[in-house]
Design an enzyme around this catalytic site. Structure first.
Site, PDB file in Angstrom:
ATOM      1  N   ASP A   1       0.847  -1.114  -0.089  1.00 10.60           N
ATOM      2  CA  ASP A   1       0.014   0.055  -0.152  1.00 10.60           C
ATOM      3  C   ASP A   1       0.593   1.292   0.178  1.00 10.60           C
ATOM      4  O   ASP A   1       1.840   1.192   0.650  1.00 10.60           O
ATOM      5  CB  ASP A   1      -1.012  -0.111   1.479  1.00 10.60           C
ATOM      6  CG  ASP A   1      -1.878   1.028   1.318  1.00 10.60           C
ATOM      7  OD1 ASP A   1      -1.591   2.139   0.881  1.00 10.60           O
ATOM      8  OD2 ASP A   1      -3.052   0.473   1.682  1.00 10.60           O
TER       9      ASP A   1
ATOM     10  N   GLU B   1     -10.218   3.645  -2.176  1.00 13.17           N
ATOM     11  CA  GLU B   1     -11.336   3.086  -2.920  1.00 13.17           C
ATOM     12  C   GLU B   1     -11.516   3.200  -4.404  1.00 13.17           C
ATOM     13  O   GLU B   1     -11.918   2.353  -5.134  1.00 13.17           O
ATOM     14  CB  GLU B   1     -12.563   3.300  -1.931  1.00 13.17           C
ATOM     15  CG  GLU B   1     -14.105   2.419  -2.459  1.00 13.17           C
ATOM     16  CD  GLU B   1     -13.542   1.107  -1.846  1.00 13.17           C
ATOM     17  OE1 GLU B   1     -14.224   0.120  -2.534  1.00 13.17           O
ATOM     18  OE2 GLU B   1     -13.078   0.913  -0.729  1.00 13.17           O
TER      19      GLU B   1
ATOM     20  N   ASP C   1      -7.682  -6.867  -1.157  1.00 12.26           N
ATOM     21  CA  ASP C   1      -8.559  -7.374  -2.079  1.00 12.26           C
ATOM     22  C   ASP C   1      -7.997  -7.598  -3.788  1.00 12.26           C
ATOM     23  O   ASP C   1      -8.192  -8.464  -4.201  1.00 12.26           O
ATOM     24  CB  ASP C   1      -9.766  -6.561  -2.163  1.00 12.26           C
ATOM     25  CG  ASP C   1     -10.868  -6.729  -1.006  1.00 12.26           C
ATOM     26  OD1 ASP C   1     -10.477  -7.810  -0.352  1.00 12.26           O
ATOM     27  OD2 ASP C   1     -11.939  -6.301  -1.168  1.00 12.26           O
TER      28      ASP C   1
ATOM     29  N   THR D   1      -2.900  -3.709   7.554  1.00 15.54           N
ATOM     30  CA  THR D   1      -2.452  -2.612   8.327  1.00 15.54           C
ATOM     31  C   THR D   1      -3.168  -1.675   8.809  1.00 15.54           C
ATOM     32  O   THR D   1      -2.836  -0.743   9.443  1.00 15.54           O
ATOM     33  CB  THR D   1      -1.018  -2.089   7.436  1.00 15.54           C
ATOM     34  OG1 THR D   1      -1.763  -1.393   6.422  1.00 15.54           O
ATOM     35  CG2 THR D   1       0.012  -3.110   7.037  1.00 15.54           C
ATOM     36  N   THR D   2      -4.343  -1.958   8.813  1.00 14.38           N
ATOM     37  CA  THR D   2      -5.455  -1.051   9.171  1.00 14.38           C
ATOM     38  C   THR D   2      -6.423  -1.794  10.195  1.00 14.38           C
ATOM     39  O   THR D   2      -6.387  -2.981   9.954  1.00 14.38           O
ATOM     40  CB  THR D   2      -6.343  -0.465   7.977  1.00 14.38           C
ATOM     41  OG1 THR D   2      -7.119  -1.368   7.312  1.00 14.38           O
ATOM     42  CG2 THR D   2      -5.370   0.194   7.118  1.00 14.38           C
TER      43      THR D   2
ATOM     44  N   LYS E   1     -12.663 -13.596   0.221  1.00 12.52           N
ATOM     45  CA  LYS E   1     -13.006 -13.005  -1.011  1.00 12.52           C
ATOM     46  C   LYS E   1     -12.149 -11.963  -1.279  1.00 12.52           C
ATOM     47  O   LYS E   1     -11.538 -11.160  -0.493  1.00 12.52           O
ATOM     48  CB  LYS E   1     -14.474 -12.350  -0.457  1.00 12.52           C
ATOM     49  CG  LYS E   1     -15.566 -13.443  -0.281  1.00 12.52           C
ATOM     50  CD  LYS E   1     -16.948 -12.726  -0.412  1.00 12.52           C
ATOM     51  CE  LYS E   1     -17.224 -11.752   0.847  1.00 12.52           C
ATOM     52  NZ  LYS E   1     -18.671 -11.175   0.695  1.00 12.52           N
TER      53      LYS E   1
ATOM     54  N   THR F   1      -0.462   4.045  13.720  1.00 11.19           N
ATOM     55  CA  THR F   1      -0.220   5.131  12.700  1.00 11.19           C
ATOM     56  C   THR F   1      -1.283   5.282  12.018  1.00 11.19           C
ATOM     57  O   THR F   1      -1.122   6.339  11.078  1.00 11.19           O
ATOM     58  CB  THR F   1       1.113   4.403  11.667  1.00 11.19           C
ATOM     59  OG1 THR F   1       0.420   3.325  11.131  1.00 11.19           O
ATOM     60  CG2 THR F   1       2.353   4.251  12.641  1.00 11.19           C
TER      61      THR F   1
ATOM     62  N   GLU G   1     -16.801  -2.220  11.317  1.00  9.03           N
ATOM     63  CA  GLU G   1     -17.181  -3.548  11.290  1.00  9.03           C
ATOM     64  C   GLU G   1     -17.097  -4.423  12.537  1.00  9.03           C
ATOM     65  O   GLU G   1     -17.774  -5.528  12.518  1.00  9.03           O
ATOM     66  CB  GLU G   1     -15.864  -4.052  10.509  1.00  9.03           C
ATOM     67  CG  GLU G   1     -16.102  -3.863   9.153  1.00  9.03           C
ATOM     68  CD  GLU G   1     -17.201  -4.448   8.115  1.00  9.03           C
ATOM     69  OE1 GLU G   1     -17.520  -5.293   8.608  1.00  9.03           O
ATOM     70  OE2 GLU G   1     -17.288  -4.222   6.802  1.00  9.03           O
TER      71      GLU G   1
ATOM     72  N   HIS H   1     -24.238  -4.060   4.900  1.00  5.88           N
ATOM     73  CA  HIS H   1     -23.975  -4.306   3.636  1.00  5.88           C
ATOM     74  C   HIS H   1     -24.997  -4.256   2.639  1.00  5.88           C
ATOM     75  O   HIS H   1     -24.851  -4.918   1.596  1.00  5.88           O
ATOM     76  CB  HIS H   1     -22.973  -5.463   3.502  1.00  5.88           C
ATOM     77  CG  HIS H   1     -21.782  -5.333   4.156  1.00  5.88           C
ATOM     78  ND1 HIS H   1     -21.657  -5.415   5.667  1.00  5.88           N
ATOM     79  CD2 HIS H   1     -20.362  -4.959   3.533  1.00  5.88           C
ATOM     80  CE1 HIS H   1     -20.165  -5.106   5.867  1.00  5.88           C
ATOM     81  NE2 HIS H   1     -19.627  -4.883   4.969  1.00  5.88           N
TER      82      HIS H   1
END
Length: 543
Positions: free
Chosen positions: A207, A238, A274, A294-295, A307, A343, A355, A426
């Site tokens: 990333d 996104e 993804d 990392t998030t 998925k 961070t 979530e 969702h």
């Protein structure tokens, strides 16, 4: 399988060569058979011999019927069909039963199917004979009588069935806090597999935001380990979750010449995981990859399932579709180090909490109480130790979230069951995220959706208003949005119609029936949505 292959083949040859019932304990060997064949036959236990004989006899009968069908013979009377369901594809193996041939009924056509395992692949490949009986009745009224004519037509076909259950297994590893990029910790390198001596190179998709903060540490880790690291740096936002990003990774893999069994690293947030998973599924029809989230959002959500996918813009409709193109493809492993969360800025940490809130609402009142008590402080401290949060609470929140997700996903990885409580939040969020120019992150859209569904539950009498207010207060305390100016009647009803398409003919919208409990419903109406939007106006969403 405990007997030599030659013995099994010889035994079957003996069955086919003789009309004598060799399976019977009272039968003497035929003089026409060589002595070595009879010795081979005798070496097999009695029960196995009887099963082999029964199998051959029944299959010969089925083959005779097939031959008659191929010559155009039409049977005037139907035959009885068995109602036994086979154990094909069961967890114990496709050929778990010893009663062959297996007989089952086609659930769509009603045809009788007789299956027999092939000798060299008895758990996977079966020859079959299908027999379909069609009965028709014609009534003709004449002046003085009524004539009823019944016609039964039996058709037979043959073929093969191949069954293979994918051996899906992957570990989600909790790494000791803050040690993943420490050169003294071998976990990151070990996750990339065992390679021949002298193969000192690795491939990683990283990333862009991670590269800016951790890039030097990542490279130093591999330098200290005497490994040459090749990287692809991608934007993890996104808007960049598109097929073009997958192509970028595939191009780099081709240039690197990634080997068929060589795991590569995907380091970043949910979008990067993804995209990288999609590339892993496509390259050489599937190569292993390791997820390093990392998030907070990626740690509790994107990293633990199978998925992968990208958003897709259709040239014919001119519209963009959320996660419309993707795959079910498991990582070889996941490495979770919560130290990365510190961070992130507060908005991204709140975004990740959405979530977790979803899982608390549909599955765990204990998790909800932890969020009520400690969520706001963890947002403020960015998951770092703080005076108001007891030691171990942050780890407990992450552990509970991951365990709940795995419990829901594990038995239903390929989503054969479409009534899924983890789809909470969702339904309406997908279109909220795709509104042009909307400043809303994935988790934020999920939370708006989740609170709207909470109001729908109230209107249906599933929960009292005090539950709705409690949920609202917990969300606001963690700086989670509870409404969007784009959530209107048109978007809400279109979301329901999209849900019907995505969830195979039914809405299947999860609603809570209490904190930690949920059901799926498929009968939400436009009027119900409008009433929920009116109730939403009673809350102070934007202060």
């Amino acid at each position: 399988q405990t007997y030599k292959e030659t013995n099994a083949e010889n035994a079957l040859a003996a069955i086919r060569s003789s009309s004598t019932d060799l399976g019977s304990p009272n039968t003497k060997p035929s003089d026409a058979l060589p002595e070595d064949l009879m010795k081979a036959w005798a070496s097999i236990p009695q029960s196995v011999r009887e099963a082999l004989v029964q199998s051959e006899n029944m299959m010969m009968t089925a083959t005779e019927n097939s031959d008659k069908s191929s010559t155009g013979e039409i049977h005037s009377a139907g035959s009885s069909s068995g109602n036994n369901e086979s154990s094909l594809g069961s967890d114990d193996g496709a050929a778990a039963s010893s009663n062959y041939p297996l007989v089952e009924e086609d659930p769509i056509s009603g045809a009788k199917i007789v299956l027999k395992p092939l000798e060299r692949a008895p758990k996977n490949v079966f020859s079959f004979v299908k027999t379909h009986v069609d009965e028709k009745e014609e009534v003709v009224k004449k002046s003085s009588s009524t004539v009823t004519t019944k016609t039964t037509v039996s058709t037979t076909g043959r073929g093969w069935r191949n069954i293979f259950t994918l051996p899906i297994s992957y570990d989600v590893n909790m790494v000791q806090h803050g040690t993943l990029l420490d050169p003294s910790n071998p976990e990151l390198l070990m996750s990339t597999g065992v390679h021949p001596e002298g193969y000192n190179r690795r491939f990683a998709v990283i990333d862009e935001a991670v590269e800016k903060i951790y890039g030097p540490q990542i490279r130093n880790y591999f330098v200290q380990r005497k490994i040459d690291l090749t990287t692809v740096i991608l934007n993890g936002g996104e808007p960049d979750k598109r097929p073009k990003a997958v192509d970028t990774i595939l191009d780099a893999m081709c240039a690197y010449k990634l080997r068929r069994r060589e795991p590569f690293l995907a380091i970043g947030g949910g979008v990067i995981l993804d995209i990288a998973g999609m590339a892993a599924c496509l390259y050489r029809r599937g190569v292993p990859f390791v997820r390093v989230p990392t998030t907070l959002l990626a740690i509790v959500d994107a990293s633990v399932g199978v998925k992968n996918g990208v958003d897709y813009c259709c040239d014919l409709t001119g519209e963009s579709y959320k996660n419309r193109v993707g795959s079910f493809y498991a990582p070889s492993s996941c490495l979770l180090d919560p130290a990365f969360i510190t961070t992130q800025d507060k908005r991204n940490i709140s975004n990740g909490f959405s979530e977790i809130m979803k899982l608390a609402l549909v599955r765990s009142s204990d998790l909800f109480e932890l969020l009520e008590a400690h969520g706001p402080a963890l947002v403020e401290s960015r998951f770092a130790p703080n005076p108001t949060t007891p030691p171990g609470v942050s780890d407990r929140i992450i552990d509970l979230s991951i365990q709940i997700m795995l419990e829901e996903l594990g038995p239903n990885l390929w989503e054969y069951k479409l009534d899924r409580c983890v789809d909470y939040g969702h339904t309406f969020s997908k279109l909220l995220e795709m509104v042009p120019g909307a400043d809303i992150m994935h988790g934020e859209a999920v939370n708006v959706d989740g609170f709207f569904c909470c109001v729908l539950s109230y209107l249906r009498g599933y929960v009292e208003m005090d539950v709705v207010q409690r949920v609202f207060a917990a969300m606001k305390a963690m700086a989670l949005p509870t409404n969007s100016p784009d959530l209107d009647s048109k978007l809400a009803w279109q979301s329901c119609k999209d849900a019907v398409e995505h969830r195979h003919g039914q809405q299947r919208i999860p609603l809570i029936t209490g904190i930690g409990e949920s059901i799926c419903v498929s009968d939400i109406t436009p009027d119900e949505l409008d009433r929920a939007l009116e109730v939403m106006k009673q809350f102070n969403h934007y202060n």
